[in-house]
Design an enzyme around this catalytic site. Structure first.
Site: not given
Ligand code: PLP
Length: 383
Positions: A334-336
């Site tokens: 995930i882009c976090e």
């Protein structure tokens, strides 16, 4: 929890998926019922921990009631054939719609968290020609000695009615005509492992009981909430929490009146250990200090590490017999940056395609999943 056959079976499944071992749940529920047998104790399962219908069917088999924190949870519990008369309803922000629905349905109690809420429930019950069964949720100002975000019983928390509101509460109770006061309710936090905390809670409950009996108010039941923690470090060593010691504390330190019931609302301790999140390694990527193990599971399937910095045991099931030889930051796709299951985790030398288990995800796992990044919903596999 895992043997060769089970792991071999995983090879055919699309990952990630939640793996539920219903035998663990069975054994846990058996222990709970054994420990309360012969006592005037009732356990409500806190359904917010896991709303999976197979899990609920098991819990129903063992006769537990339900603790809800929303109208939809009540609906879901009833759809899963729990009796309304065994449903407690907590929450600081009950809407008019939820209150009306719960009144119509005939739940066990509203666990009331503020004086304005008490007035609204009284008014609505009056309009409907009903008497609302209530318990007062008190904030006992007992430190749960757990993570800040899952502490609920301190005066700075939003939950429950504070001690300094007591005389206003008694005035209000004397005035309201459409409520029936049944119980006193407490819930001080989650993942509590220092059991002396529950002894402190008992002492506070005894004080509250006295304040009510001094005024000649009889209380049908005490509800001490949930919060018993589980062993995230060693799920195989302690698959079932120490319910014996937990219940013994209440048997010893809580002064129940004759015929008074004692209610519990256990969530995590019932379901946490019966599930793992199973995923595959997509890539090993070199880092500065440690390499990254990039999984096909992410915070969308298990948000607890990102949300509460919580620890979950991570195992490489493809190399279960190899010694840990390297350290990896185990992360999701995930882009976090918070999408990280653990930093500097010792694992055997890990490769693309290895099957990884993240343990103890039965509570606050699947139920907190999201479709962020437009992710597919993970599958579920049962044993
Ligand atoms: C969440 C909650 C519980 C269950 O807590 P666990 O730590 O999962 O046992 C019980 N009662 C209330 C009111 C809750 O909000």
């Amino acid at each position: 929890m895992f043997n060769k056959e089970i792991i071999a079976g995983f090879q055919n499944h699309k990952t990630p998926f939640y793996y539920y071992d219903l035998t663990v749940l069975d054994e846990t529920l058996k222990v709970i019922n054994d420990e309360i047998a012969g006592f005037n104790y009732k356990v409500h399962y806190a359904i917010k921990a896991n709303t999976n219908d197979r899990i609920l069917a098991k819990i129903k088999e063992y006769g537990l009631g339900i603790d809800c924190v929303s109208g939809n949870e009540i609906k879901w519990a009833i759809k899963n054939r729990f009796e309304p008369g065994k449903i407690a309803f907590a929450g600081v922000g009950k809407t008019d719609e939820e209150i009306e629905y719960a009144l119509k349905t005939g739940i066990f109690t509203f666990n009331v968290e503020s004086l304005p809420e008490l007035e609204v429930i009284d008014t609505m019950a009056g309009k409907m020609g009903l008497e609302a069964p209530i318990a007062i949720r008190f904030n006992p100002n007992v430190n749960a000695k757990t993570h800040y975000y899952i502490t609920t019983g301190l005066e700075e928390n939003k939950f429950g009615i504070n001690h300094w509101e007591l005389s206003a509460l008694f005035e209000l109770l004397a005035k309201l005509t459409n409520i029936k006061l049944l119980g006193l309710h407490f819930h001080i936090g989650s993942q509590i492992l220092d059991l002396s905390v529950f002894k402190n809670l008992c002492n506070r409950v005894n004080d509250y009981q006295r304040e009510f009996s001094d005024r000649g108010i009889e209380i049908h039941h005490i509800n001490v909430g949930g919060g018993l923690g589980v062993n995230y470090q060693n799920p195989d060593g302690e698959p079932i929490p120490d319910f014996k010691t937990y219940f013994q504390i209440f048997k010893k330190f809580l002064n129940l009146r004759p015929n008074q019931e004692l209610h519990f609302e256990l969530g995590r301790s019932v379901v946490a250990q019966c599930a793992s999140l199973i995923s595959r390694v997509l890539y090993i990527k070199e880092g500065i200090k440690t390499n990254f193990t990039i999984l096909d599971a992410g915070m969308t399937e298990l948000i607890r590490p990102a949300l509460y910095q919580s620890f979950h045991l991570i195992q490489n099931l493809s190399k279960l017999n190899d010694d840990p030889s390297s350290k990896y930051d185990v992360v999701g796709p995930i882009c976090e940056s918070s999408d990280c299951f653990g930093k500097a985790i010792a694992l055997p030398k890990t490769e693309r395609g290895d099957i990884i288990a993240i343990r103890s995800v039965g509570a606050y796992g699947e139920v907190m999943s999201s479709s962020y990044n437009l992710r597919d919903k993970a599958a579920v596999v049962y044993r």
